[in-house]
Each structure stands twice: as structure tokens, then as C-alpha cells.
Design a protein around this motif. Structure first.
Motif, PDB file in Angstrom:
ATOM      1  N   ASP B  49       0.802  -1.228   0.000  1.00  0.00           N
ATOM      2  CA  ASP B  49       0.000   0.000   0.000  1.00  0.00           C
ATOM      3  C   ASP B  49       0.832   1.274   0.000  1.00  0.00           C
ATOM      4  N   LYS B  67       2.270 -10.748  -0.822  1.00  0.00           N
ATOM      5  CA  LYS B  67       1.004 -10.151  -0.403  1.00  0.00           C
ATOM      6  C   LYS B  67       0.618 -10.812   0.916  1.00  0.00           C
ATOM      7  N   MET B  93       1.528   2.204 -11.843  1.00  0.00           N
ATOM      8  CA  MET B  93       0.616   1.954 -10.728  1.00  0.00           C
ATOM      9  C   MET B  93       1.287   2.449  -9.473  1.00  0.00           C
ATOM     10  N   ARG B  94       0.993   3.647  -9.101  1.00  0.00           N
ATOM     11  CA  ARG B  94       1.746   4.255  -8.027  1.00  0.00           C
ATOM     12  C   ARG B  94       1.532   3.647  -6.654  1.00  0.00           C
ATOM     13  N   VAL B  95       0.361   3.068  -6.401  1.00  0.00           N
ATOM     14  CA  VAL B  95       0.174   2.495  -5.079  1.00  0.00           C
ATOM     15  C   VAL B  95       0.408   0.981  -5.150  1.00  0.00           C
ATOM     16  N   ASP B  97       0.425  -2.816  -4.700  1.00  0.00           N
ATOM     17  CA  ASP B  97      -0.554  -3.780  -4.202  1.00  0.00           C
ATOM     18  C   ASP B  97       0.163  -4.951  -3.524  1.00  0.00           C
ATOM     19  N   HIS B  98       1.456  -4.817  -3.340  1.00  0.00           N
ATOM     20  CA  HIS B  98       2.206  -5.883  -2.692  1.00  0.00           C
ATOM     21  C   HIS B  98       3.495  -5.310  -2.115  1.00  0.00           C
TER      22      HIS B  98
END
Lengths: 250, 250
Positions: B49, B67, B93-95, B97-98
Motif C-alpha cells: 500500500d 502479499k 501503478m503508483r500504489v 498492491d504488494h
DNA sequence: CGAAGTTTTGAGGACCTTCAAAAGTTGTGG
DNA sequence: CCACAACTTTTGAAGGTCCTCAAAACTTCG
């Protein structure tokens, strides 16, 4: 507008929602020469190890991507619905490392690789949009690995249903709580890495716990909050943020 | 040559092996301003995140992407070694997810997103090479989904060892049969979606069956043919074909 | 209405997990 | 260089999840 143009513009709309694309690029995109093909249920759009020439944009229906083991084991790695460009990656990786098949009669728009690569080269924004599209794909694969690797049977199915509802909603095919899932329990089993029997029992548990309801192929999410909690579903991985972030810094 | 330049040129070599890249592009690539950071074992290079600003090129060491579930479950979705650009996807994808973390002390070259995107925009061949790199990533995720979804414990571990050996060999860190795997059995468990105890027993089985040998962290593949058969390992998914195919049609 | 496919049920067993403790290894400081 | 702490691997045992096989009930469709 022809069905082909309609499908192209729908895909373009999806890309544009993530990041702006200049008019010249959209015009060039819409000018691509494609053909439309219809596949029956359980027909392969692409076989494993096949050397392909074009990629598949879904005009209608449900298709899945899958890999198989020599012993017959099958693992579905993703589902795709209207508006999805299924195998954009094959533009650069000519030999398919997985198969693609229809779970309903499916209309597929075939777009030649050459056209895609040409566009990507001449319109950087389009190139970036294509790239982004395959990145979302990859993010979904990662989540599926987590799903089959670290969730229990019930949780896996709960998660799959939530992802499906989310994506169906994104293309206006569902209100977020009720949708048609046109797959058999055996197919579901291949998607979550379990046996069909255990899928059946997990579904029964989800129903009797008041989380979902099913009538034939239509699934209704009864208690979304509980389902989300059970599945530990966080939509971050579906990367809905695209637009806002990408506009910040071009 | 500085360690940073060395790492950059190694990555460039990898890209070039797949498809030719013009001199102007390679010059621009080598001119990027990066910094080198060292992480201790079990330190996160990127937290889940997190909103990042640069991506990580591995100069030395072993790192994994993972994750986690709220209940503490962790799934490693990939390992990365020298020469790997770990999170190229985060340019768009700046945020995250892992998360990404080190399994050994690791040297990481941080490359700002802006530079990468600038290069991708001005040198289509580089843009395409970056894209391809993330596609190989995605292919590996698909295979891992198959791995945890449809293979037995022994098979999963066998497969992971073969993939590791293959990739180590590709960067010259192994002859294909003996290599150092600097992870604990608990980490291995997170990679294959099993419990540490069962990883231990599966390893014992692989050893007593004469397929592998281990001494500390060094693994020796004793009977490669049998191991490949057991794991149903097909290197297609690692897409070593890049170069030849891409030269055919530019 | 029958045939084929799909869902459901039952039962036994395999695989894998959890918990817990012992044995072995590694690293650090005196 | 040994001693001790911390970590990692190994072992044991009990139990749950999930699998396989097999058959019955239900649907769908020509």
C-alpha cells in the motif's frame, strides 16, 4: 456503428478512463482493420503453445485463460468479459504459454499484432495505455496466486465472486449485488484450485451462512460486508485509480 | 565502472538479449541518475500500500514480492535476483498492491519513475522492452498460480527449485545444477502456499528419492530429468525466446 | 421423454495443518 | 574460542480440510 467499431470504442473508453489519449491516437485506433469471430461454449480461442497472429478483444460472452498439467490438471488464471483485451501480451510473446477458451458463446474481435505495435510505437499515450492494461492483468494474477495459495476453500470462492461482481459492475453488467456467472462448478473448481465436490460444499456453506444466494447461474450477494470480511477482499489490486494518478504527472 | 552503472548495464544487456535497442536509447538509459541503497535481511524495500516514487533494480541479493492477508497469511508471488527490475509496474501503478522484501542483505538501485517513463516515451524500443519485461513477470505469476493451485506439495517445491536454477543460470550465478537458495523453509512455505512443516517433509522426500541434495542453503539437483518430470516443468513460461522472435517483425 | 450434463450426497482416505518440543545451526559477546 | 541466545530444521502426533470414487437427484435440451 458496426459491432466491431462498438467493441473498439468500448475498449478505448476503458483506456481513456485511466489516462487521456489524444484524438489522433483514438482515430488511428478506431481505423484498425479487425474481424469478428464467434466461438461456441468450450471452444478454444487460443490453444496452449499456439503461435498467434492477433489478439482477442471480447465483444460478448465469458472466456477464461488457463494452463494445464500433463496429468490433466487445469488451472484457470483469469476470467474475461466484454471490453477486455484478453491477450495483449501475445503481441510481444508470440507463443502462448496458456490457452483461452469460451465459457459461453463468445464474440471475439481479432486485432492483428502489427496494428497494435504500430500504434504503440507512434502514439506513446496508447503504448502506455496498453502497457497499463497488461499491468492490471498481472496484478490480478498476483491476487489469484494469493487466493489459491493462502485462502481456504470458502474464502477463495467468496473472493472470486466479489472480483467478478466488481468487474461486471465496472462494465455495467451488474449492480454490484446480482449477476450471472455462466460457469459450471467444475469450471469454478479449476479457477480456485479445488475439486468440484468441494466447490459444491463450499457454495452450500456460503448459502446457508446467508452470504450469497444462487438460482441456476445467477448469484446474489446477500451480505456483502460479511463476504468481504470473509474473503479479505481489497479492491486495490484491481487498480481502479488509474485516471487520477496518471493525470498528475504526464 | 561504478556499481550503479554496472547494474544498469547488466539490465540493459538483459533487455538487449530480447530485442535490439538503438545506441541513442542505451546512452540515455545509462545516463539516468540513480542511487544505491542497501537493505538488511527481512527489511522491506517497499511496503504494501505504499505510494512509491522509484523502482528497484537489484544489484545484489535476493528479494521477494509478497502479499499478506489480515489473518497473517503471507504469499510470496515471486523471487528476484541480480539484474531484475523488480517493480517496473509501479511506474504506472503508483500504489503498491504488494510488498517487496530482502531475504539477504540486498543492494538496490533506485530509479526514478520519471526517468523510466521519459525513456519509454522517447525511445519506443526501450518502451517496448520495459513492457516485455513486465510481461515476463506476468507469465511467471500465471505459472505460480498453476503451481499453488494444481500441484502437490512435492511438485510445487520441485518446480520452484527448477525455476530458481534456471533463472540463476541465466545470470551466470549457477551452472544449472547447484545453487544457493538463501531462504528459510518458512519462506519457502510462503512461496509455495504450504506450512513450514510440510515443506520440510516434502524436502525430505525429494532428498530421499534421490532428486536433490541440500547442504545448508546450497541445493544440488541430482536427477534433473526426474525432477522436471515430477514438477511438469516447461520453461516456455519463462519466455527465453524474446530475441529471435522480436527480430523477425519490428 | 429420453439423453447428456450438472449438482448434490455419501463415505473413506490422503494430504496437509497445527501445536509442541527436540535437535541442530548460526551468530555474538565475553 | 567457548558459551549462550536466537533461529532454523526436524520429529511426533492428532485432526481438519480437501480429495477421490461413486451414485443419486435434478436440469436442460433436442
Amino acid at each position: 456503428m458496426s459491432p466491431i467499431k462498438l467493441a473498439l470504442s468500448r475498449y478505448l473508453a476503458k483506456l481513456t478512463a485511466r489516462a487521456p489519449i489524444p484524438a489522433a491516437a483514438t482515430t488511428a485506433f478506431m481505423a484498425m482493420q479487425c474481424e469478428s469471430v464467434v466461438f461456441d461454449t468450450y471452444r478454444d480461442l487460443v490453444r496452449e503453445d499456439e503461435h498467434t497472429q492477433s489478439c482477442c478483444l471480447i465483444g460478448a460472452g465469458l472466456v477464461s485463460r488457463y494452463k494445464t498439467l500433463r496429468n490433466g490438471g487445469r488451472q484457470i488464471v483469469s476470467f474475461h468479459i466484454v471490453g477486455d483485451m484478453v491477450d495483449l501480451q501475445s503481441c510481444l510473446m508470440r507463443v502462448a504459454d496458456h490457452g483461452i477458451r469460451a465459457h459461453t458463446p463468445a464474440t471475439v474481435i481479432r486485432i492483428p499484432f502489427g496494428d497494435i505495435l504500430h500504434l504503440a510505437e507512434h502514439y506513446p499515450e496508447l503504448g502506455r495505455a496498453f502497457w497499463f492494461d497488461t499491468l492490471v492483468d498481472a496484478a490480478i494474477f498476483r491476487e489469484w496466486t494469493l487466493n489459491v495459495g493462502r485462502r481456504t476453500g470458502r474464502e477463495r470462492i467468496a473472493h472470486l465472486l466479489l472480483e467478478f461482481a466488481y468487474r461486471m459492475k465496472a462494465v455495467g453488467l451488474c449492480d454490484g449485488i446480482e449477476f450471472v456467472l455462466p460457469v459450471t462448478q467444475a469450471d469454478l473448481a479449476d479457477a480456485v484450485g479445488m475439486s468440484p465436490v468441494h466447490v459444491n460444499r463450499s457454495l452450500q456453506w456460503l448459502r446457508s451462512s446467508g452470504l450469497i444466494r444462487t438460482q441456476g447461474k445467477v448469484v446474489t450477494i446477500v451480505d456483502r460486508a460479511e463476504l468481504v470480511a470473509l474473503a479479505d477482499f481489497q479492491e486495490t489490486y484491481l487498480h481502479p485509480e488509474g485516471r487520477r494518478r496518471m493525470e498528475v504527472d504526464a
